[in-house]
Design a protein around this motif. Structure first.
Motif, PDB file in Angstrom:
ATOM      1  N   ARG A 105       0.817  -1.206   0.000  1.00  0.00           N
ATOM      2  CA  ARG A 105       0.000   0.000   0.000  1.00  0.00           C
ATOM      3  C   ARG A 105       0.854   1.260   0.000  1.00  0.00           C
ATOM      4  O   ARG A 105       0.454   2.290  -0.550  1.00  0.00           O
ATOM      5  CB  ARG A 105      -0.923   0.002   1.220  1.00  0.00           C
ATOM      6  N   LEU A 106       2.017   1.219   0.642  1.00  0.00           N
ATOM      7  CA  LEU A 106       2.847   2.409   0.757  1.00  0.00           C
ATOM      8  C   LEU A 106       3.739   2.633  -0.461  1.00  0.00           C
ATOM      9  O   LEU A 106       4.110   3.782  -0.731  1.00  0.00           O
ATOM     10  CB  LEU A 106       3.718   2.322   2.013  1.00  0.00           C
ATOM     11  N   ARG A 107       4.106   1.572  -1.171  1.00  0.00           N
ATOM     12  CA  ARG A 107       5.064   1.716  -2.256  1.00  0.00           C
ATOM     13  C   ARG A 107       4.557   2.629  -3.370  1.00  0.00           C
ATOM     14  O   ARG A 107       5.285   3.499  -3.848  1.00  0.00           O
ATOM     15  CB  ARG A 107       5.411   0.341  -2.844  1.00  0.00           C
ATOM     16  N   THR A 108       3.315   2.442  -3.788  1.00  0.00           N
ATOM     17  CA  THR A 108       2.806   3.239  -4.906  1.00  0.00           C
ATOM     18  C   THR A 108       2.691   4.719  -4.558  1.00  0.00           C
ATOM     19  O   THR A 108       3.200   5.560  -5.305  1.00  0.00           O
ATOM     20  CB  THR A 108       1.455   2.682  -5.383  1.00  0.00           C
ATOM     21  N   PRO A 109       2.045   5.098  -3.433  1.00  0.00           N
ATOM     22  CA  PRO A 109       2.017   6.535  -3.123  1.00  0.00           C
ATOM     23  C   PRO A 109       3.400   7.121  -2.894  1.00  0.00           C
ATOM     24  O   PRO A 109       3.641   8.284  -3.230  1.00  0.00           O
ATOM     25  CB  PRO A 109       1.160   6.606  -1.854  1.00  0.00           C
ATOM     26  N   LEU A 110       4.335   6.336  -2.358  1.00  0.00           N
ATOM     27  CA  LEU A 110       5.689   6.844  -2.181  1.00  0.00           C
ATOM     28  C   LEU A 110       6.359   7.096  -3.530  1.00  0.00           C
ATOM     29  O   LEU A 110       7.073   8.084  -3.705  1.00  0.00           O
ATOM     30  CB  LEU A 110       6.516   5.858  -1.360  1.00  0.00           C
ATOM     31  N   THR A 111       6.139   6.179  -4.472  1.00  0.00           N
ATOM     32  CA  THR A 111       6.710   6.386  -5.806  1.00  0.00           C
ATOM     33  C   THR A 111       6.142   7.639  -6.448  1.00  0.00           C
ATOM     34  O   THR A 111       6.862   8.438  -7.058  1.00  0.00           O
ATOM     35  CB  THR A 111       6.427   5.161  -6.692  1.00  0.00           C
ATOM     36  N   VAL A 112       4.831   7.836  -6.312  1.00  0.00           N
ATOM     37  CA  VAL A 112       4.201   9.051  -6.865  1.00  0.00           C
ATOM     38  C   VAL A 112       4.743  10.291  -6.166  1.00  0.00           C
ATOM     39  O   VAL A 112       5.039  11.315  -6.818  1.00  0.00           O
ATOM     40  CB  VAL A 112       2.668   8.951  -6.715  1.00  0.00           C
ATOM     41  N   LEU A 113       4.886  10.238  -4.839  1.00  0.00           N
ATOM     42  CA  LEU A 113       5.431  11.367  -4.110  1.00  0.00           C
ATOM     43  C   LEU A 113       6.850  11.700  -4.559  1.00  0.00           C
ATOM     44  O   LEU A 113       7.212  12.875  -4.722  1.00  0.00           O
ATOM     45  CB  LEU A 113       5.417  11.080  -2.605  1.00  0.00           C
ATOM     46  N   ARG A 114       7.659  10.642  -4.765  1.00  0.00           N
ATOM     47  CA  ARG A 114       9.047  10.889  -5.197  1.00  0.00           C
ATOM     48  C   ARG A 114       9.087  11.519  -6.581  1.00  0.00           C
ATOM     49  O   ARG A 114       9.877  12.425  -6.846  1.00  0.00           O
ATOM     50  CB  ARG A 114       9.828   9.569  -5.179  1.00  0.00           C
ATOM     51  N   LEU A 115       8.231  11.041  -7.482  1.00  0.00           N
ATOM     52  CA  LEU A 115       8.196  11.624  -8.824  1.00  0.00           C
ATOM     53  C   LEU A 115       7.711  13.073  -8.780  1.00  0.00           C
ATOM     54  O   LEU A 115       8.260  13.943  -9.480  1.00  0.00           O
ATOM     55  CB  LEU A 115       7.277  10.788  -9.718  1.00  0.00           C
ATOM     56  N   ASN A 116       6.707  13.349  -7.956  1.00  0.00           N
ATOM     57  CA  ASN A 116       6.216  14.724  -7.837  1.00  0.00           C
ATOM     58  C   ASN A 116       7.248  15.620  -7.173  1.00  0.00           C
ATOM     59  O   ASN A 116       7.401  16.793  -7.552  1.00  0.00           O
ATOM     60  CB  ASN A 116       4.914  14.752  -7.046  1.00  0.00           C
ATOM     61  N   ALA A 117       7.953  15.074  -6.163  1.00  0.00           N
ATOM     62  CA  ALA A 117       8.971  15.872  -5.482  1.00  0.00           C
ATOM     63  C   ALA A 117      10.120  16.221  -6.420  1.00  0.00           C
ATOM     64  O   ALA A 117      10.719  17.297  -6.322  1.00  0.00           O
ATOM     65  CB  ALA A 117       9.497  15.118  -4.258  1.00  0.00           C
ATOM     66  N   ALA A 118      10.438  15.293  -7.346  1.00  0.00           N
ATOM     67  CA  ALA A 118      11.520  15.561  -8.293  1.00  0.00           C
ATOM     68  C   ALA A 118      11.181  16.696  -9.244  1.00  0.00           C
ATOM     69  O   ALA A 118      12.082  17.330  -9.807  1.00  0.00           O
ATOM     70  CB  ALA A 118      11.843  14.295  -9.087  1.00  0.00           C
ATOM     71  N   SER A 119       9.893  16.973  -9.428  1.00  0.00           N
ATOM     72  CA  SER A 119       9.484  18.021 -10.369  1.00  0.00           C
ATOM     73  C   SER A 119       9.221  19.353  -9.676  1.00  0.00           C
ATOM     74  O   SER A 119       8.717  20.290 -10.313  1.00  0.00           O
ATOM     75  CB  SER A 119       8.224  17.581 -11.116  1.00  0.00           C
ATOM     76  N   LEU A 120       9.557  19.477  -8.389  1.00  0.00           N
ATOM     77  CA  LEU A 120       9.286  20.718  -7.679  1.00  0.00           C
ATOM     78  C   LEU A 120      10.289  21.816  -7.979  1.00  0.00           C
ATOM     79  O   LEU A 120      10.052  22.971  -7.640  1.00  0.00           O
ATOM     80  CB  LEU A 120       9.269  20.444  -6.165  1.00  0.00           C
ATOM     81  N   GLY A 121      11.393  21.451  -8.587  1.00  0.00           N
ATOM     82  CA  GLY A 121      12.408  22.454  -8.879  1.00  0.00           C
ATOM     83  C   GLY A 121      13.373  22.632  -7.725  1.00  0.00           C
ATOM     84  O   GLY A 121      13.610  21.705  -6.937  1.00  0.00           O
ATOM     85  N   GLU A 122      13.948  23.837  -7.626  1.00  0.00           N
ATOM     86  CA  GLU A 122      14.940  24.122  -6.598  1.00  0.00           C
ATOM     87  C   GLU A 122      14.323  24.996  -5.514  1.00  0.00           C
ATOM     88  O   GLU A 122      13.278  25.616  -5.708  1.00  0.00           O
ATOM     89  CB  GLU A 122      16.158  24.817  -7.213  1.00  0.00           C
TER      90      GLU A 122
END
Length: 332
Positions: A105-122
């Protein structure tokens, strides 16, 4: 009137009578000892088996059971012990199911969070968000490692097709979000394998998680099940993708070698390999028909789990020599 009887007549037969009485007494004593021994053995042997089984259960041999024989009291004790052992196995299996379900249950939302966090910029806020996601992934990885250390030795099995359908249904949401084409083959029939359902589910999640982490969005993937039947006495599960491939399969199979970035425990393919080798099978990595990586999980159905895993790994190394391997920046 006095009657005189010779001494020899008076004592005649007394010695014989004493000998007969002594023999009868000795026979009674021997019979009593033999009977007591049989009765004692009938009581002690089941009690000893029960004590040995309790000792083995305390040392983690969860498959041990006691024959329900002997006196009524010991039969009741053996039945209670067997029931308790079954309950212990069920409780441990439930805990492992819960831990596996939590990780799923945690792996998928964590993967989405990591991908979204990578696109936040600096910026400080973006860096703090990425650090928090990385910390959360490390905590989840620790939970998964802890769950993997809990061994259950009771024999078990599952329907591989059902497990694959269940796990693919779980990953289908992320596949749809990333515009990935998913193909399933051979899962429309029952395929029994000698692997516990949580173990096989964890192995599939490790393989599918690698595909999602180490291939670009839009990369196609496929899961195939090949049941060799009685002729080959084995089942093969293929997980393929159209990504760049794995540069060094032997290094990818090595525990703790993973360098796949945040969220990688270095245990993914090693978990799958141990599941395969627990049945006497093995794990192989090659080039798929889709152009990327093909992970072949061979599960033996004959219970030949005693084969030397080191020999299997050395055999794979010899087969891989001379093979042209594609380059890939990240390891599964």
């Amino acid at each position: 009137m006095e009657v005189f009887v010779p001494r020899g007549v008076v004592t005649s037969g007394v010695t014989t009578s004493w000998l007969v009485l002594a023999g009868v007494g000795l026979a009674l004593i021997v019979g009593a000892v033999a009977t007591a021994d049989r009765l004692g053995t009938r009581l002690v042997r089941p009690a000893g088996r029960l004590a040995d089984a309790a000792h083995d259960l305390g040392h983690g041999e969860l498959g041990v059971r006691v024959p329900e024989d002997g006196p009524a009291e010991l039969r009741a004790a053996a039945a209670a012990f067997n029931s308790m052992a079954d309950q212990v196995v069920q409780l441990l299996a439930g805990e492992r199911e819960l831990a596996a379900d939590l990780s799923h249950r945690l792996r998928t939302p964590l993967t989405v969070l990591r991908l979204n966090a990578a696109s936040l910029g600096e910026g400080p806020a973006a860096d703090q968000t990425r650090a928090a996601v990385a910390q959360l992934e490390r905590e989840v990885d620790q939970i998964i490692r802890t769950a993997r250390q809990q061994k259950t030795h009771a024999p078990s099995g599952c329907d591989a097709s059902e497990v694959i359908r269940d796990r693919m249904e779980f990953w289908s949401a992320l596949a749809e979000d990333e515009n990935r084409t998913v193909r399933l083959a051979g899962v429309d029939r029952t395929v029994r394998v000698p692997v516990a359902r949580p173990e096989l589910g964890a192995a599939l999640d490790a393989l599918l998680g690698n595909v999602f982490r180490h291939t670009p969005e839009g990369t196609a993937l496929a899961v195939d099940v090949h049941d060799g039947g009685d002729a080959s006495n084995s089942v093969i599960i293929l997980v393929s993708d159209a990504g760049p491939g794995i540069a060094d399969p032997d290094a990818a199979l090595r525990r703790g070698h993973g360098d796949g970035g945040p969220g990688s425990t270095g245990l993914g393919l090693d978990i799958v390999r141990r599941v395969a080798e627990s049945t006497g099978g093995d794990l192989r990595i090659g080039r798929s028909m889709l152009g990327g990586t093909e992970v072949r999980v061979w599960l033996s159905l004959n219970g030949a789990g005693s084969a030397d895993p080191g020999q299997r790994r050395r055999g794979r190394k010899r087969k891989s020599r001379g093979r042209t391997r594609p380059k890939e920046p990240a390891e599964h």
